[in-house]
Motif scaffolding. Structure first.
Motif, PDB file in Angstrom:
ATOM      1  N   PHE A  88       0.806  -1.221   0.000  1.00  4.94           N
ATOM      2  CA  PHE A  88       0.000   0.000   0.000  1.00  4.94           C
ATOM      3  C   PHE A  88       0.845   1.279   0.000  1.00  4.94           C
ATOM      4  O   PHE A  88       0.282   2.371   0.114  1.00  4.94           O
ATOM      5  CB  PHE A  88      -0.929   0.016   1.231  1.00  4.94           C
ATOM      6  CG  PHE A  88      -1.716  -1.251   1.412  1.00  4.94           C
ATOM      7  CD1 PHE A  88      -2.722  -1.590   0.524  1.00  4.94           C
ATOM      8  CD2 PHE A  88      -1.435  -2.117   2.466  1.00  4.94           C
ATOM      9  CE1 PHE A  88      -3.450  -2.760   0.686  1.00  4.94           C
ATOM     10  CE2 PHE A  88      -2.150  -3.285   2.641  1.00  4.94           C
ATOM     11  CZ  PHE A  88      -3.165  -3.614   1.746  1.00  4.94           C
ATOM     12  N   ASN A  89       2.171   1.154  -0.095  1.00  8.17           N
ATOM     13  CA  ASN A  89       3.073   2.293  -0.024  1.00  8.17           C
ATOM     14  C   ASN A  89       2.832   3.094   1.265  1.00  8.17           C
ATOM     15  O   ASN A  89       2.924   4.327   1.290  1.00  8.17           O
ATOM     16  CB  ASN A  89       2.908   3.208  -1.243  1.00  8.17           C
ATOM     17  CG  ASN A  89       4.086   4.176  -1.397  1.00  8.17           C
ATOM     18  OD1 ASN A  89       5.218   3.854  -1.051  1.00  8.17           O
ATOM     19  ND2 ASN A  89       3.800   5.366  -1.901  1.00  8.17           N
ATOM     20  N   ALA A  90       2.495   2.382   2.344  1.00  7.59           N
ATOM     21  CA  ALA A  90       2.234   3.009   3.653  1.00  7.59           C
ATOM     22  C   ALA A  90       3.567   3.209   4.366  1.00  7.59           C
ATOM     23  O   ALA A  90       4.006   2.373   5.150  1.00  7.59           O
ATOM     24  CB  ALA A  90       1.299   2.132   4.484  1.00  7.59           C
ATOM     25  N   ARG A  91       4.198   4.346   4.091  1.00 10.58           N
ATOM     26  CA  ARG A  91       5.552   4.595   4.580  1.00 10.58           C
ATOM     27  C   ARG A  91       5.602   5.376   5.884  1.00 10.58           C
ATOM     28  O   ARG A  91       6.621   5.374   6.566  1.00 10.58           O
ATOM     29  CB  ARG A  91       6.343   5.350   3.512  1.00 10.58           C
ATOM     30  CG  ARG A  91       6.499   4.593   2.187  1.00 10.58           C
ATOM     31  CD  ARG A  91       7.227   5.460   1.174  1.00 10.58           C
ATOM     32  NE  ARG A  91       8.536   5.875   1.693  1.00 10.58           N
ATOM     33  CZ  ARG A  91       9.207   6.935   1.249  1.00 10.58           C
ATOM     34  NH1 ARG A  91       8.679   7.695   0.300  1.00 10.58           N
ATOM     35  NH2 ARG A  91      10.383   7.241   1.754  1.00 10.58           N
ATOM     36  N   GLU A  92       4.538   6.061   6.238  1.00 11.11           N
ATOM     37  CA  GLU A  92       4.574   6.913   7.422  1.00 11.11           C
ATOM     38  C   GLU A  92       4.468   6.113   8.717  1.00 11.11           C
ATOM     39  O   GLU A  92       3.691   5.155   8.803  1.00 11.11           O
ATOM     40  CB  GLU A  92       3.445   7.941   7.371  1.00 11.11           C
ATOM     41  CG  GLU A  92       3.594   8.953   6.252  1.00 11.11           C
ATOM     42  CD  GLU A  92       2.551  10.051   6.339  1.00 11.11           C
ATOM     43  OE1 GLU A  92       1.627   9.931   7.179  1.00 11.11           O
ATOM     44  OE2 GLU A  92       2.649  11.033   5.581  1.00 11.11           O
ATOM     45  N   ILE A  93       5.269   6.522   9.705  1.00 10.90           N
ATOM     46  CA  ILE A  93       5.196   5.904  11.030  1.00 10.90           C
ATOM     47  C   ILE A  93       5.523   6.979  12.062  1.00 10.90           C
ATOM     48  O   ILE A  93       6.461   7.759  11.898  1.00 10.90           O
ATOM     49  CB  ILE A  93       6.166   4.696  11.146  1.00 10.90           C
ATOM     50  CG1 ILE A  93       5.989   4.007  12.498  1.00 10.90           C
ATOM     51  CG2 ILE A  93       7.614   5.101  10.919  1.00 10.90           C
ATOM     52  CD1 ILE A  93       6.712   2.662  12.590  1.00 10.90           C
ATOM     53  N   SER A  94       4.716   7.046  13.103  1.00 10.05           N
ATOM     54  CA  SER A  94       4.917   8.069  14.135  1.00 10.05           C
ATOM     55  C   SER A  94       6.133   7.723  14.998  1.00 10.05           C
ATOM     56  O   SER A  94       6.604   6.583  15.019  1.00 10.05           O
ATOM     57  CB  SER A  94       3.671   8.172  15.024  1.00 10.05           C
ATOM     58  OG  SER A  94       3.523   6.989  15.801  1.00 10.05           O
ATOM     59  N   PHE A  95       6.626   8.735  15.721  1.00 11.53           N
ATOM     60  CA  PHE A  95       7.792   8.523  16.573  1.00 11.53           C
ATOM     61  C   PHE A  95       7.506   7.466  17.638  1.00 11.53           C
ATOM     62  O   PHE A  95       8.339   6.597  17.891  1.00 11.53           O
ATOM     63  CB  PHE A  95       8.192   9.843  17.247  1.00 11.53           C
ATOM     64  CG  PHE A  95       9.391   9.703  18.143  1.00 11.53           C
ATOM     65  CD1 PHE A  95      10.669   9.817  17.635  1.00 11.53           C
ATOM     66  CD2 PHE A  95       9.234   9.451  19.501  1.00 11.53           C
ATOM     67  CE1 PHE A  95      11.779   9.678  18.462  1.00 11.53           C
ATOM     68  CE2 PHE A  95      10.330   9.317  20.335  1.00 11.53           C
ATOM     69  CZ  PHE A  95      11.607   9.431  19.815  1.00 11.53           C
TER      70      PHE A  95
END
Length: 316
Positions: A88-95
């Motif tokens: 899904f190209n889900a690249r974001e991840i929170s700190f």
């Protein structure tokens, strides 16, 4: 953006798949998916076999169940982010999510190293003092070892991960792996990371480094004991009980040491080298350990076959 905002837990990191091959991530996900299925099913099967088969309720197999548990933990820790990028190209991840993933990846790594050391001690006692084997490695003692392994990893790794919150991240927020890795996150900081680097290196040396030294010493003592055995057949049998464990040590430490060297000394290496070794570090042990123990350990092989073909075993 202010420095305070960059140090807050609201910061977002961007994970990376395979650099230069972003257009082929869907196809690349197929072998990764098969690898995860193999790791999860193989380790789950070994765990189920040990729990359900009374003949496997012995110290050696209790330690093997710990090894399978840590391998499952390693696989699950990276499953969502890695396949999320490829599918899904889900690249974001929170700190906070990144810190949690980093902690569990490191924790299960330390636990696996500790379990391999415990298994080396198990083989040493079984070969050097077989008559006292059951009295030394009692169920209570094994449970205490398990608790000590978890406690050790938690106490060593909590400060290492917690200290990342004091850093400010005013550079690029792009991580170079499909999961959060301590050295990778440190590189994004624009403040002094010498303390973090020193603590990270100390944690690595005092866990995997120390464990490897004691594993080697255990095998030197095992070799000394085996060579004192007069019968060649007994020597072969004694060495045969160690083959699976030696294989597990190799598939764990070789990728781990390679990744550490690449991160510290391979700054000019191509990006795909980092990606390949980083993925091998997490995926090879969970995949290979069930195969090694199923092939090399007769009791595990029989238990797995019995689970898969219960009627066939009864007929035999």
């Amino acid at each position: 953006m202010s420095t305070l905002q960059n140090t807050s837990s609201s910061i977002i990191f961007l994970l990376t798949g395979v650099p230069g091959l972003e257009d082929f991530h869907t196809w690349i996900s197929i072998p990764f998916c098969l690898i995860y299925i193999t790791a999860l099913s193989g380790n789950s099967m070994i765990l189920f076999a040990i729990v359900t088969q009374p003949s496997l309720h012995k110290p050696m197999y209790y330690f093997l169940s710990m090894l399978s548990t840590t391998d499952l933990g390693l696989s699950i820790s990276t499953l969502i982010t890695m396949l999320g990028i490829f599918w899904f190209n889900a690249r974001e991840i929170s700190f906070n999510a990144c810190s949690s993933q980093m902690f569990f990846i490191q924790l299960f790594t330390v636990m696996e190293s500790s379990v391999l050391l415990a298994m080396a001690f198990d083989r040493f006692v079984a070969i050097s003092n077989p008559l006292r084997y059951a009295s030394i490695l009692t169920d209570r003692k094994i449970a205490q070892i398990g608790v000590a392994i978890i406690t050790r990893g938690t106490l060593i790794l909590t400060p290492m991960v917690a200290l990342l919150k004091r850093l400010s991240y005013c550079r690029s927020h792009v991580l170079h792996h499909s999961y959060c890795f301590h050295p990778d996150v440190m590189k994004l900081s624009c403040t002094d990371t010498r303390v973090n680097s020193a603590i990270g290196l100390t944690a690595l040396i005092t866990t995997a480094g120390v464990d490897l030294i004691f594993i080697v010493l255990s095998y030197l003592l095992i070799i000394k004991t085996v060579l004192s055995i007069a019968s060649p057949e007994e020597r072969k049998k004694a060495f045969g009980t160690c083959v699976s464990h030696i294989g597990a040590v190799a598939v764990f430490y070789i990728p781990l040491i390679s990744l550490s060297f690449v991160h510290r000394f391979g700054k000019h290496a191509p990006p795909y080298v980092h990606t390949l070794i980083a993925n091998a570090y997490l995926l090879i042990p969970p995949v290979m350990n069930p195969i090694i123990y199923s092939v090399k350990t007769k009791q595990i092989r029989r238990a797995v076959v019995k689970l898969l073909h219960p009627s066939g075993i009864k007929k035999n």
